[in-house]
Design a protein around this motif. Structure first.
Motif, PDB file in Angstrom:
ATOM      1  N   SER A 143      25.603 -37.014 -14.293  1.00 23.55           N
ATOM      2  CA  SER A 143      27.020 -37.030 -14.680  1.00 23.55           C
ATOM      3  C   SER A 143      27.925 -36.815 -13.473  1.00 23.55           C
ATOM      4  O   SER A 143      29.115 -37.118 -13.529  1.00 23.55           O
ATOM      5  CB  SER A 143      27.302 -35.981 -15.763  1.00 23.55           C
ATOM      6  N   ARG A 144      27.347 -36.322 -12.356  1.00 23.16           N
ATOM      7  CA  ARG A 144      28.178 -36.155 -11.159  1.00 23.16           C
ATOM      8  C   ARG A 144      28.732 -37.493 -10.662  1.00 23.16           C
ATOM      9  O   ARG A 144      29.722 -37.521  -9.940  1.00 23.16           O
ATOM     10  CB  ARG A 144      27.395 -35.434 -10.046  1.00 23.16           C
ATOM     11  N   PHE A 145      28.087 -38.585 -11.051  1.00 24.07           N
ATOM     12  CA  PHE A 145      28.598 -39.908 -10.665  1.00 24.07           C
ATOM     13  C   PHE A 145      29.544 -40.482 -11.720  1.00 24.07           C
ATOM     14  O   PHE A 145      30.085 -41.560 -11.558  1.00 24.07           O
ATOM     15  CB  PHE A 145      27.429 -40.885 -10.474  1.00 24.07           C
ATOM     16  N   GLY A 182      20.056 -43.510  -5.967  1.00 28.39           N
ATOM     17  CA  GLY A 182      20.244 -42.054  -5.969  1.00 28.39           C
ATOM     18  C   GLY A 182      20.814 -41.598  -4.640  1.00 28.39           C
ATOM     19  O   GLY A 182      20.948 -42.388  -3.697  1.00 28.39           O
ATOM     20  N   SER A 183      21.132 -40.316  -4.559  1.00 28.97           N
ATOM     21  CA  SER A 183      21.691 -39.772  -3.314  1.00 28.97           C
ATOM     22  C   SER A 183      20.648 -39.773  -2.209  1.00 28.97           C
ATOM     23  O   SER A 183      20.972 -39.932  -1.034  1.00 28.97           O
ATOM     24  CB  SER A 183      22.137 -38.327  -3.516  1.00 28.97           C
ATOM     25  N   THR A 184      19.400 -39.552  -2.606  1.00 34.06           N
ATOM     26  CA  THR A 184      18.351 -39.300  -1.619  1.00 34.06           C
ATOM     27  C   THR A 184      18.109 -40.440  -0.622  1.00 34.06           C
ATOM     28  O   THR A 184      17.978 -40.176   0.570  1.00 34.06           O
ATOM     29  CB  THR A 184      17.046 -38.935  -2.345  1.00 34.06           C
ATOM     30  N   PRO A 185      18.036 -41.707  -1.060  1.00 35.55           N
ATOM     31  CA  PRO A 185      17.671 -42.745  -0.079  1.00 35.55           C
ATOM     32  C   PRO A 185      18.821 -43.225   0.802  1.00 35.55           C
ATOM     33  O   PRO A 185      18.594 -44.063   1.687  1.00 35.55           O
ATOM     34  CB  PRO A 185      17.176 -43.897  -0.975  1.00 35.55           C
ATOM     35  N   GLY A 188      10.891 -33.934 -12.101  1.00 33.82           N
ATOM     36  CA  GLY A 188       9.642 -34.555 -11.638  1.00 33.82           C
ATOM     37  C   GLY A 188       9.500 -36.017 -11.993  1.00 33.82           C
ATOM     38  O   GLY A 188       8.442 -36.606 -11.820  1.00 33.82           O
ATOM     39  N   HIS A 189      10.595 -36.618 -12.475  1.00 39.82           N
ATOM     40  CA  HIS A 189      10.455 -38.033 -12.835  1.00 39.82           C
ATOM     41  C   HIS A 189      10.361 -38.924 -11.607  1.00 39.82           C
ATOM     42  O   HIS A 189      10.918 -38.618 -10.563  1.00 39.82           O
ATOM     43  CB  HIS A 189      11.563 -38.505 -13.787  1.00 39.82           C
ATOM     44  N   ILE A 190       9.631 -40.013 -11.772  1.00 35.41           N
ATOM     45  CA  ILE A 190       9.586 -41.063 -10.763  1.00 35.41           C
ATOM     46  C   ILE A 190      10.140 -42.297 -11.450  1.00 35.41           C
ATOM     47  O   ILE A 190       9.742 -42.610 -12.569  1.00 35.41           O
ATOM     48  CB  ILE A 190       8.172 -41.271 -10.198  1.00 35.41           C
ATOM     49  N   LYS A 211      16.902 -28.218  -4.950  1.00 34.83           N
ATOM     50  CA  LYS A 211      16.804 -28.589  -6.366  1.00 34.83           C
ATOM     51  C   LYS A 211      15.539 -29.386  -6.672  1.00 34.83           C
ATOM     52  O   LYS A 211      15.163 -29.550  -7.829  1.00 34.83           O
ATOM     53  CB  LYS A 211      18.037 -29.395  -6.783  1.00 34.83           C
ATOM     54  N   LYS A 212      14.904 -29.907  -5.637  1.00 33.48           N
ATOM     55  CA  LYS A 212      13.681 -30.686  -5.847  1.00 33.48           C
ATOM     56  C   LYS A 212      12.419 -29.834  -5.638  1.00 33.48           C
ATOM     57  O   LYS A 212      11.306 -30.318  -5.787  1.00 33.48           O
ATOM     58  CB  LYS A 212      13.645 -31.891  -4.889  1.00 33.48           C
ATOM     59  N   ALA A 213      12.620 -28.561  -5.249  1.00 37.05           N
ATOM     60  CA  ALA A 213      11.470 -27.732  -4.844  1.00 37.05           C
ATOM     61  C   ALA A 213      10.460 -27.516  -5.980  1.00 37.05           C
ATOM     62  O   ALA A 213       9.246 -27.568  -5.767  1.00 37.05           O
ATOM     63  CB  ALA A 213      11.953 -26.390  -4.300  1.00 37.05           C
TER      64      ALA A 213
END
Ligand code: PGA
Length: 264
Positions: free
Chosen positions: A171-173, A42-45, A142-144, A207-209
């Motif tokens: 879909s952005r990828f 994902g983008s986050t890590p 909220g998925h892990i 978006k994760k808030a």
């Protein structure tokens, strides 16, 4: 559960990378047993991986005795496809660190028998003695891993069907075309993640808030699978300011005060 809050994703990522490196070094100092690490995509890590790469190159940590298992992979996407998680992990981490290739485990979404692939993955994890640390992200729902809402909190590695929400987000990828996003994935279960001795979840951006609010202040519920972390003795969520934008002010102050008291 601890929530570590940093001003921005760069600072939060450095905190997470250094925490992982500390844990690898601590284990290496007391035993020759490998460090068993769960990893996410994902983008986050990406910034966390960049800091880990910097640390490996600077000789501050080594992955020679790390065995990793990734949390998920799309079904039916060729391994060499640029958006496969196999490609992602090599591009953003494995090609730049000293983890031996044989220590890298990524689910094979093209296996002839997907159920057998998942069962073998759980067996391989169990054979190591289990995860020391699992690094994860969190979906907007909220998925892990790919444990979408209403996945069992006792789930293990299995074939999962992605929600429309997740396929739209991802879909952005895929040229912003959700029809190109695979409909299924192989994913470790919620219990596979929470079975780790320590779980570190990254969440950045507004978006994760909502998901962070549900995970931290809501009930433990299959509606927000990352909320299972509330039952974990050693769960940490690492956020930027935007990702904690919907938690109560008192919760925010509590987590900041704990951090200050413990000087994390
Ligand atoms: P992201 O995905 O890091 O690209 O936001 C996280 C997730 O879906 O778990």
């Amino acid at each position: 559960m601890k929530v570590i809050i940093r001003n921005n994703s760069a600072e939060a990522s450095v905190w997470a990378a250094r925490h992982i490196a500390d844990r690898i070094r601590e284990k290496a100092a007391r035993t020759s047993e490998p460090f068993i690490l769960g990893l996410c995509t994902g983008s986050t890590p990406i910034e966390t991986y960049a800091e880990l790469i910097r640390m490996v190159k600077a000789g501050e940590v080594s992955f020679k005795n790390v065995i990793s298992f990734n949390m998920d992979e799309y079904v039916g996407l060729p391994k060499a496809h640029p958006e496969s998680y196999w490609s992602f992990m090599h591009k953003y981490l494995f090609d730049h660190i000293d983890e031996p290739a044989e220590n890298i485990h990524i689910l094979n979404g093209n296996a002839p028998d997907l159920d057998a692939e998942c069962a073998a993955y759980e067996e391989a994890i169990a054979a190591t003695g289990g995860f020391d640390l699992f690094l994860g992200g969190i979906g907007e729902d909220g998925h892990i891993a790919f444990n979408e809402p209403f996945s069992s909190l006792n789930s293990r590695t299995r074939v999962v069907t992605l929600t429309e929400d997740t396929r739209i987000v991802n879909s952005r990828f895929f040229d912003n075309d959700m029809n190109q996003v695979p409909r299924q994935a192989l994913s470790v279960g919620v219990a596979t993640v929470t079975g780790s001795k320590e779980v570190v979840i990254l969440a950045f951006g507004p978006k994760k808030a909502r998901a962070i609010r549900d995970a931290v202040e809501g009930p433990v519920s299959h509606y927000c699978t990352v909320s299972a972390l509330q039952l974990h003795p050693d769960g940490i969520i690492v956020c930027d300011e935007a990702a904690v934008g919907e938690i109560k002010l008192n919760s925010y102050k509590y987590f900041k005060a704990v951090e200050e008291a413990e000087k994390l």
